[in-house]
Design a protein around this motif. Structure first.
Motif, PDB file in Angstrom:
ATOM      1  N   ALA A   1      38.497  37.713  49.615  1.00  0.00           N
ATOM      2  CA  ALA A   1      38.685  37.917  48.176  1.00  0.00           C
ATOM      3  C   ALA A   1      37.803  36.931  47.424  1.00  0.00           C
ATOM      4  CB  ALA A   1      40.145  37.720  47.794  1.00  0.00           C
ATOM      5  N   ILE A   2      37.015  37.435  46.502  1.00  0.00           N
ATOM      6  CA  ILE A   2      36.177  36.580  45.651  1.00  0.00           C
ATOM      7  C   ILE A   2      36.771  36.588  44.252  1.00  0.00           C
ATOM      8  CG2 ILE A   2      33.884  36.263  44.634  1.00  0.00           C
ATOM      9  CD1 ILE A   2      32.689  37.549  47.085  1.00  0.00           C
ATOM     10  N   THR A   3      37.064  35.422  43.720  1.00  0.00           N
ATOM     11  CA  THR A   3      37.765  35.317  42.433  1.00  0.00           C
ATOM     12  C   THR A   3      36.862  34.780  41.331  1.00  0.00           C
ATOM     13  OG1 THR A   3      38.559  33.083  42.912  1.00  0.00           O
ATOM     14  CG2 THR A   3      39.937  34.908  43.636  1.00  0.00           C
ATOM     15  N   ASN A   4      37.248  35.096  40.104  1.00  0.00           N
ATOM     16  CA  ASN A   4      36.606  34.596  38.884  1.00  0.00           C
ATOM     17  C   ASN A   4      35.110  34.875  38.832  1.00  0.00           C
ATOM     18  OD1 ASN A   4      39.113  33.631  38.121  1.00  0.00           O
ATOM     19  ND2 ASN A   4      38.755  31.576  38.935  1.00  0.00           N
ATOM     20  N   ASP A   5      34.698  36.026  39.362  1.00  0.00           N
ATOM     21  CA  ASP A   5      33.266  36.350  39.394  1.00  0.00           C
ATOM     22  C   ASP A   5      32.999  37.747  38.869  1.00  0.00           C
ATOM     23  OD1 ASP A   5      30.523  35.693  40.205  1.00  0.00           O
ATOM     24  OD2 ASP A   5      30.795  37.194  41.777  1.00  0.00           O
ATOM     25  N   GLY A   6      34.036  38.485  38.518  1.00  0.00           N
ATOM     26  CA  GLY A   6      33.850  39.848  38.064  1.00  0.00           C
ATOM     27  C   GLY A   6      33.429  40.758  39.201  1.00  0.00           C
ATOM     28  N   PRO A   7      33.039  41.990  38.902  1.00  0.00           N
ATOM     29  CA  PRO A   7      32.551  42.895  39.957  1.00  0.00           C
ATOM     30  C   PRO A   7      31.271  42.320  40.558  1.00  0.00           C
ATOM     31  CG  PRO A   7      33.042  44.081  37.922  1.00  0.00           C
ATOM     32  CD  PRO A   7      33.079  42.636  37.583  1.00  0.00           C
ATOM     33  N   ASN A   8      31.148  42.389  41.880  1.00  0.00           N
ATOM     34  CA  ASN A   8      29.975  41.802  42.530  1.00  0.00           C
ATOM     35  C   ASN A   8      29.544  42.707  43.690  1.00  0.00           C
ATOM     36  OD1 ASN A   8      28.087  40.257  43.974  1.00  0.00           O
ATOM     37  ND2 ASN A   8      29.060  38.337  43.400  1.00  0.00           N
ATOM     38  N   ALA A   9      28.736  43.695  43.381  1.00  0.00           N
ATOM     39  CA  ALA A   9      28.287  44.647  44.392  1.00  0.00           C
ATOM     40  C   ALA A   9      27.400  43.988  45.437  1.00  0.00           C
ATOM     41  CB  ALA A   9      27.543  45.803  43.714  1.00  0.00           C
ATOM     42  N   ILE A  10      26.684  42.951  45.038  1.00  0.00           N
ATOM     43  CA  ILE A  10      25.799  42.253  45.983  1.00  0.00           C
ATOM     44  C   ILE A  10      26.612  41.590  47.083  1.00  0.00           C
ATOM     45  CG2 ILE A  10      24.192  40.308  46.234  1.00  0.00           C
ATOM     46  CD1 ILE A  10      23.087  40.998  43.473  1.00  0.00           C
ATOM     47  N   ALA A  11      27.663  40.861  46.699  1.00  0.00           N
ATOM     48  CA  ALA A  11      28.518  40.199  47.694  1.00  0.00           C
ATOM     49  C   ALA A  11      29.256  41.216  48.554  1.00  0.00           C
ATOM     50  CB  ALA A  11      29.519  39.279  46.992  1.00  0.00           C
ATOM     51  N   GLU A  12      29.667  42.312  47.943  1.00  0.00           N
ATOM     52  CA  GLU A  12      30.391  43.356  48.684  1.00  0.00           C
ATOM     53  C   GLU A  12      29.545  43.945  49.805  1.00  0.00           C
ATOM     54  OE1 GLU A  12      31.724  46.199  45.846  1.00  0.00           O
ATOM     55  OE2 GLU A  12      33.113  44.817  44.860  1.00  0.00           O
ATOM     56  N   LYS A  13      28.228  43.926  49.629  1.00  0.00           N
ATOM     57  CA  LYS A  13      27.328  44.437  50.680  1.00  0.00           C
ATOM     58  C   LYS A  13      26.836  43.308  51.588  1.00  0.00           C
ATOM     59  CE  LYS A  13      23.250  47.329  51.408  1.00  0.00           C
ATOM     60  NZ  LYS A  13      22.727  46.508  52.503  1.00  0.00           N
ATOM     61  N   TYR A  14      26.515  42.165  50.982  1.00  0.00           N
ATOM     62  CA  TYR A  14      25.927  41.056  51.742  1.00  0.00           C
ATOM     63  C   TYR A  14      26.879  40.511  52.805  1.00  0.00           C
ATOM     64  CZ  TYR A  14      24.428  36.323  52.871  1.00  0.00           C
ATOM     65  OH  TYR A  14      24.099  35.171  53.550  1.00  0.00           O
ATOM     66  N   ILE A  15      28.127  40.294  52.460  1.00  0.00           N
ATOM     67  CA  ILE A  15      29.066  39.677  53.408  1.00  0.00           C
ATOM     68  C   ILE A  15      29.281  40.553  54.648  1.00  0.00           C
ATOM     69  CG2 ILE A  15      31.453  38.892  53.721  1.00  0.00           C
ATOM     70  CD1 ILE A  15      31.376  37.854  50.851  1.00  0.00           C
TER      71      ILE A  15
END
Length: 273
Positions: A106-120
């Motif tokens: 879970a990534i918090t306080n960053d809003g939607p983050n499509a880059i992280a959703e793919k990168y991780i």
């Protein structure tokens, strides 16, 4: 007498000829005799309908036959398509449910983050040489601030409640956030004491990145400072996640004191260990 017989024979032949010229009524191929059908057995009805259907098709040209079949069997076609779709979705759901879960973050306080959703997921699979037949989830657009009022004010779950659901349902391996996230969770009991859930060797390797915090009350570690998070700021991993803040912390949910293989693997990936 013979003449009378000849006249009678001629009259009969004429009547037969006239009768043969009478046009017989055409059979109505598009009407079924309900009374006649009611007297038939199931097998007889099926045979009758099959024969009638064959006659109808035989009376049509190729174009009419195609249109008739499409119209007559439209619900059969629709039902077949629905059944195929249902079986596909059911099979896909069963298949997904049986895939191994490799990581949930879970990534918090960053809003939607499509880059992280793919990168991780891509990086985790590459680092551990995994194929795509597994589940790696990254939850984003979660706001966890330092606030005193997190009560329910709407019918849907708040982000605080979503996080609790993720943790209590054993569906979270790591929390990534900023200082506001750490400041909120340091007193809630939702995050684990770092040195209590990873082995001593790994702890010694990342000890300089350990961030201590203390609870506002005595709930966590009797109010004394404890290892609450890992500072992953400036790592290649954090930079490539394209987060909106520079100071980045990794916290371990309190459901990962044991059964924490995925969490430890993520930590090793972040620091290249």
């Amino acid at each position: 007498m013979e003449k009378e017989n000849d006249n009678m024979k001629s009259k009969i032949d004429t009547d037969d000829k006239n009768t043969s010229n009478i046009k017989k009524p055409e059979e109505n191929l598009y009407s079924e005799n309900a009374l006649e059908l009611s007297r038939m057995s199931f097998k007889e009805r099926q045979s009758y309908k099959k024969e009638l259907q064959a006659k109808r098709l035989a009376s049509m040209d190729a174009g009419e036959r195609r249109r008739y079949i499409l119209h007559y069997y439209k619900w059969h076609f629709a039902g077949g398509i629905f059944l195929i779709l249902f079986l596909y979705l059911l099979g896909h759901t069963i298949y997904k449910a049986n895939l191994p879960t490799e990581l949930i973050v879970a990534i918090t306080n960053d809003g939607p983050n499509a880059i992280a959703e793919k990168y991780i997921p891509d990086t985790f699979r590459s680092y551990y040489e995994l194929d795509s037949k597994n589940i790696i989830q990254v939850f984003t657009d979660l706001t966890i601030d330092n606030t005193d009022d997190v009560a329910i004010r709407q019918s849907t779950l708040t982000d605080y409640e979503k996080m609790i659901v993720y943790i209590t349902s054993d569906k979270l391996d790591a929390i990534i956030g900023n200082e506001q996230t750490l400041n909120y969770y340091r007193s809630t009991g939702d995050i684990a004491v770092i040195d209590a859930c990873i082995d001593k060797e790994l702890y010694s390797q990342i000890e300089k990145y350990i961030v201590t915090a203390s609870s506002d009350d005595t709930y966590m570690n009797e109010g004394k400072p404890y290892s609450a998070a890992i500072d992953i700021s400036g790592t290649e991993f954090a930079n490539n996640c394209n987060l909106s803040y520079d100071k980045v912390y990794l916290m371990i949910p309190n459901n990962r004191y044991t059964d924490n293989t995925n969490t430890i693997r993520l930590i090793r990936l972040i620091f290249g260990l």
